[in-house]
Design a protein around this motif. Sequence first.
Motif, mmCIF file in Angstrom:
data_model
loop_
_atom_site.group_PDB
_atom_site.id
_atom_site.type_symbol
_atom_site.label_atom_id
_atom_site.label_comp_id
_atom_site.label_asym_id
_atom_site.label_seq_id
_atom_site.Cartn_x
_atom_site.Cartn_y
_atom_site.Cartn_z
ATOM 1 N N ILE A 272 24.184 16.985 -26.637
ATOM 2 C CA ILE A 272 23.682 17.163 -25.267
ATOM 3 C C ILE A 272 24.837 17.313 -24.293
ATOM 4 C CG2 ILE A 272 22.469 16.010 -23.383
ATOM 5 C CD1 ILE A 272 20.428 15.042 -25.455
ATOM 6 N N GLN A 273 25.872 16.528 -24.491
ATOM 7 C CA GLN A 273 27.055 16.662 -23.626
ATOM 8 C C GLN A 273 27.652 18.056 -23.743
ATOM 9 O OE1 GLN A 273 29.933 13.284 -23.440
ATOM 10 N NE2 GLN A 273 28.459 12.296 -24.773
ATOM 11 N N GLY A 274 27.790 18.517 -24.970
ATOM 12 C CA GLY A 274 28.332 19.857 -25.193
ATOM 13 C C GLY A 274 27.487 20.906 -24.497
ATOM 14 N N LEU A 275 26.194 20.738 -24.598
ATOM 15 C CA LEU A 275 25.278 21.690 -23.976
ATOM 16 C C LEU A 275 25.424 21.689 -22.453
ATOM 17 C CD1 LEU A 275 22.825 23.606 -24.327
ATOM 18 C CD2 LEU A 275 21.372 21.602 -24.180
ATOM 19 N N LEU A 276 25.458 20.499 -21.874
ATOM 20 C CA LEU A 276 25.564 20.401 -20.418
ATOM 21 C C LEU A 276 26.875 20.986 -19.907
ATOM 22 C CD1 LEU A 276 24.074 16.982 -19.315
ATOM 23 C CD2 LEU A 276 22.951 19.143 -19.671
ATOM 24 N N GLU A 277 27.891 20.938 -20.740
ATOM 25 C CA GLU A 277 29.183 21.482 -20.330
ATOM 26 C C GLU A 277 29.183 23.009 -20.343
ATOM 27 O OE1 GLU A 277 31.826 17.668 -21.790
ATOM 28 O OE2 GLU A 277 31.799 19.505 -22.996
ATOM 29 N N LYS A 278 28.288 23.532 -21.198
ATOM 30 C CA LYS A 278 28.275 24.992 -21.372
ATOM 31 C C LYS A 278 27.256 25.693 -20.489
ATOM 32 C CE LYS A 278 29.594 25.707 -26.214
ATOM 33 N NZ LYS A 278 29.323 24.352 -26.715
ATOM 34 N N LYS A 279 26.118 25.068 -20.321
ATOM 35 C CA LYS A 279 24.989 25.743 -19.680
ATOM 36 C C LYS A 279 24.488 24.956 -18.485
ATOM 37 C CE LYS A 279 21.638 27.499 -21.464
ATOM 38 N NZ LYS A 279 20.498 28.225 -22.042
ATOM 39 N N ALA A 280 23.946 25.700 -17.531
ATOM 40 C CA ALA A 280 23.299 25.070 -16.375
ATOM 41 C C ALA A 280 21.824 24.875 -16.718
ATOM 42 C CB ALA A 280 23.445 25.949 -15.148
ATOM 43 N N ALA B 279 23.753 11.078 -16.553
ATOM 44 C CA ALA B 279 23.628 12.453 -16.057
ATOM 45 C C ALA B 279 23.085 12.476 -14.634
ATOM 46 C CB ALA B 279 22.705 13.254 -16.965
ATOM 47 N N ILE B 280 23.574 13.427 -13.858
ATOM 48 C CA ILE B 280 23.048 13.581 -12.502
ATOM 49 C C ILE B 280 22.269 14.884 -12.405
ATOM 50 C CG2 ILE B 280 25.048 12.324 -11.656
ATOM 51 C CD1 ILE B 280 26.013 14.885 -10.388
ATOM 52 N N LYS B 281 21.369 14.906 -11.475
ATOM 53 C CA LYS B 281 20.614 16.130 -11.194
ATOM 54 C C LYS B 281 21.061 16.597 -9.835
ATOM 55 C CE LYS B 281 16.270 17.339 -12.613
ATOM 56 N NZ LYS B 281 14.811 17.232 -12.685
ATOM 57 N N MET B 282 21.575 17.803 -9.793
ATOM 58 C CA MET B 282 22.087 18.293 -8.530
ATOM 59 C C MET B 282 21.611 19.707 -8.235
ATOM 60 S SD MET B 282 26.024 18.504 -9.705
ATOM 61 C CE MET B 282 26.605 19.582 -8.415
ATOM 62 N N ASN B 283 21.833 20.120 -7.055
ATOM 63 C CA ASN B 283 21.334 21.383 -6.539
ATOM 64 C C ASN B 283 22.500 22.359 -6.407
ATOM 65 O OD1 ASN B 283 20.536 23.445 -4.726
ATOM 66 N ND2 ASN B 283 18.979 22.115 -3.834
ATOM 67 N N GLU B 284 22.498 23.376 -7.241
ATOM 68 C CA GLU B 284 23.538 24.400 -7.142
ATOM 69 C C GLU B 284 22.904 25.689 -6.642
ATOM 70 O OE1 GLU B 284 26.133 22.682 -10.909
ATOM 71 O OE2 GLU B 284 25.596 24.800 -10.854
ATOM 72 N N ASP B 285 23.145 25.997 -5.389
ATOM 73 C CA ASP B 285 22.578 27.194 -4.776
ATOM 74 C C ASP B 285 21.066 27.263 -4.991
ATOM 75 O OD1 ASP B 285 25.479 28.725 -6.076
ATOM 76 O OD2 ASP B 285 25.181 28.091 -4.001
ATOM 77 N N GLU C 40 32.568 16.019 -10.980
ATOM 78 C CA GLU C 40 33.771 15.870 -10.163
ATOM 79 C C GLU C 40 34.200 17.184 -9.544
ATOM 80 O OE1 GLU C 40 35.840 12.252 -12.670
ATOM 81 O OE2 GLU C 40 36.849 14.192 -12.497
ATOM 82 N N LYS C 41 34.070 18.188 -10.336
ATOM 83 C CA LYS C 41 34.490 19.511 -9.893
ATOM 84 C C LYS C 41 33.775 19.928 -8.617
ATOM 85 C CE LYS C 41 33.808 24.180 -11.586
ATOM 86 N NZ LYS C 41 32.498 24.349 -10.944
ATOM 87 N N TYR C 42 32.550 19.472 -8.480
ATOM 88 C CA TYR C 42 31.760 19.908 -7.341
ATOM 89 C C TYR C 42 31.988 19.061 -6.112
ATOM 90 C CZ TYR C 42 29.404 22.689 -10.783
ATOM 91 O OH TYR C 42 29.147 23.593 -11.768
ATOM 92 N N PHE C 43 32.553 17.912 -6.324
ATOM 93 C CA PHE C 43 32.616 16.993 -5.206
ATOM 94 C C PHE C 43 34.010 16.656 -4.735
ATOM 95 C CE2 PHE C 43 28.291 16.567 -4.665
ATOM 96 C CZ PHE C 43 27.690 16.509 -5.899
ATOM 97 N N VAL C 44 34.991 17.045 -5.460
ATOM 98 C CA VAL C 44 36.340 16.804 -4.969
ATOM 99 C C VAL C 44 36.618 17.817 -3.875
ATOM 100 C CG1 VAL C 44 38.777 16.773 -5.526
ATOM 101 C CG2 VAL C 44 37.120 15.921 -7.183
ATOM 102 N N PRO C 45 36.816 17.326 -2.665
ATOM 103 C CA PRO C 45 37.021 18.266 -1.564
ATOM 104 C C PRO C 45 38.266 19.119 -1.791
ATOM 105 C CG PRO C 45 36.622 16.053 -0.748
ATOM 106 C CD PRO C 45 36.822 15.932 -2.219
ATOM 107 N N LYS C 46 38.137 20.360 -1.433
ATOM 108 C CA LYS C 46 39.222 21.314 -1.633
ATOM 109 C C LYS C 46 40.509 20.855 -0.965
ATOM 110 C CE LYS C 46 39.426 25.578 -3.412
ATOM 111 N NZ LYS C 46 38.504 26.625 -2.966
ATOM 112 N N GLU C 47 40.294 20.249 0.228
ATOM 113 C CA GLU C 47 41.474 19.797 0.981
ATOM 114 C C GLU C 47 42.273 18.768 0.201
ATOM 115 O OE1 GLU C 47 37.865 19.982 2.191
ATOM 116 O OE2 GLU C 47 38.366 18.408 3.626
ATOM 117 N N ILE C 48 41.584 17.971 -0.562
ATOM 118 C CA ILE C 48 42.289 16.973 -1.369
ATOM 119 C C ILE C 48 43.118 17.653 -2.439
ATOM 120 C CG2 ILE C 48 42.033 15.098 -3.001
ATOM 121 C CD1 ILE C 48 39.932 13.879 -1.485
ATOM 122 N N LEU C 49 42.490 18.565 -3.111
ATOM 123 C CA LEU C 49 43.190 19.284 -4.181
ATOM 124 C C LEU C 49 44.450 19.968 -3.680
ATOM 125 C CD1 LEU C 49 41.058 21.274 -6.727
ATOM 126 C CD2 LEU C 49 42.611 19.371 -7.082
#
Lengths: 154, 154
Positions: B16-24, B56-62, B74-83
């Motif tokens: 399931i982890q592998g799947l979630l990493e690959k597919k939305a 697992a979290i459920k989130m809204n992508e577009d 993490e990828k979605y929530f780390v503010p760009k300015e921080i990076l």
Amino acid sequence: MPRKKHYSSTDLSASIQGLLEKKAVGTQEEIRDALLKKGIPVNQVRVSRILHKLGAIKMNEDGKIVYRLPSDAEKYFVPKEILKKLISRITHNESLVVIQTVSGSGQVVARLLDLTKNLDILGTVAGDDTIFVAPKTTKNIETLFKKIYNLLLN
Amino acid sequence: MPRKKHYSSTDLSASIQGLLEKKAVGTQEEIRDALLKKGIPVNQVRVSRILHKLGAIKMNEDGKIVYRLPSDAEKYFVPKEILKKLISRITHNESLVVIQTVSGSGQVVARLLDLTKNLDILGTVAGDDTIFVAPKTTKNIETLFKKIYNLLLN
DNA sequence: CATTATATTGTATAAATATACAAACCGATT
DNA sequence: AATCGGTTTGTATATTTATACAATATAATG
């Protein structure tokens, strides 16, 4: 069949956002109940629709499912290691905690601090690389300093 | 009534982890279907339980609801300015893109890069403040460099 | 080894969430 | 004013997710 529109979409959206910022709510019925308690008439469908519009996230906090706003969720997903790298020094005087960050990171770190629950602060003012943290009371400035230090650097 | 246990909890969790990493994926039935296609017999309840265990979290992508792993989110929530603040310089030669970070941030930034979809990289190797990014093919190193540059600094 | 305690699994179904549809509302236009 | 197109709202209900319960499997203990 005229529809009773007691509460505008904008107001309702704001109410739900305010609620999510304050409470860890896990179901739409819980959100509905909280709003009814405040005299805001709303049904489940409206809650669902607004949550969707807000881009609300459903996440797992220590086994409990809660709704969070995206802006709120940042706090949960920004890796601690990243935060540590942005902060140079944390100090305090009798009435303020002062955080020095690397250049340009003041606002970002302040925002994350503002989102942190259970921190007895009134608010923050952030510049380019400096954040002033105003405590709820200056009586326990040492305690607050330690809390923030542990939060950000431990 | 012996229970047919075809697939261990650990293996299923990994699948399931592998799947979630690959597919939305947006529903548990979708997850179930994808696993059945791979010959992994699973029912909805098991999917639900494992998702819960994974946090697992459920989130809204577009506008689309998707399940994500916390580490992925993490990828979605780390503010760009921080990076931006963590990265000093991005360069490349004929076969590698090299990212310099502030001291101690190599691993963290590399992890976020690894989580980024649609980036033609084989992988990353990160030290304290340096990340080597291996492209899928060295033929388009310039393109990859630009992509990473835009991703991280624009 | 046998026994006990705990975790896992599946079935059935309760709870939670989203959608379909029709009606009402709203703003813009004529 | 009426009309039109787009949006919002509520009711009913379809879809999605989680839970209760019993049975089975596994781990721990003597």
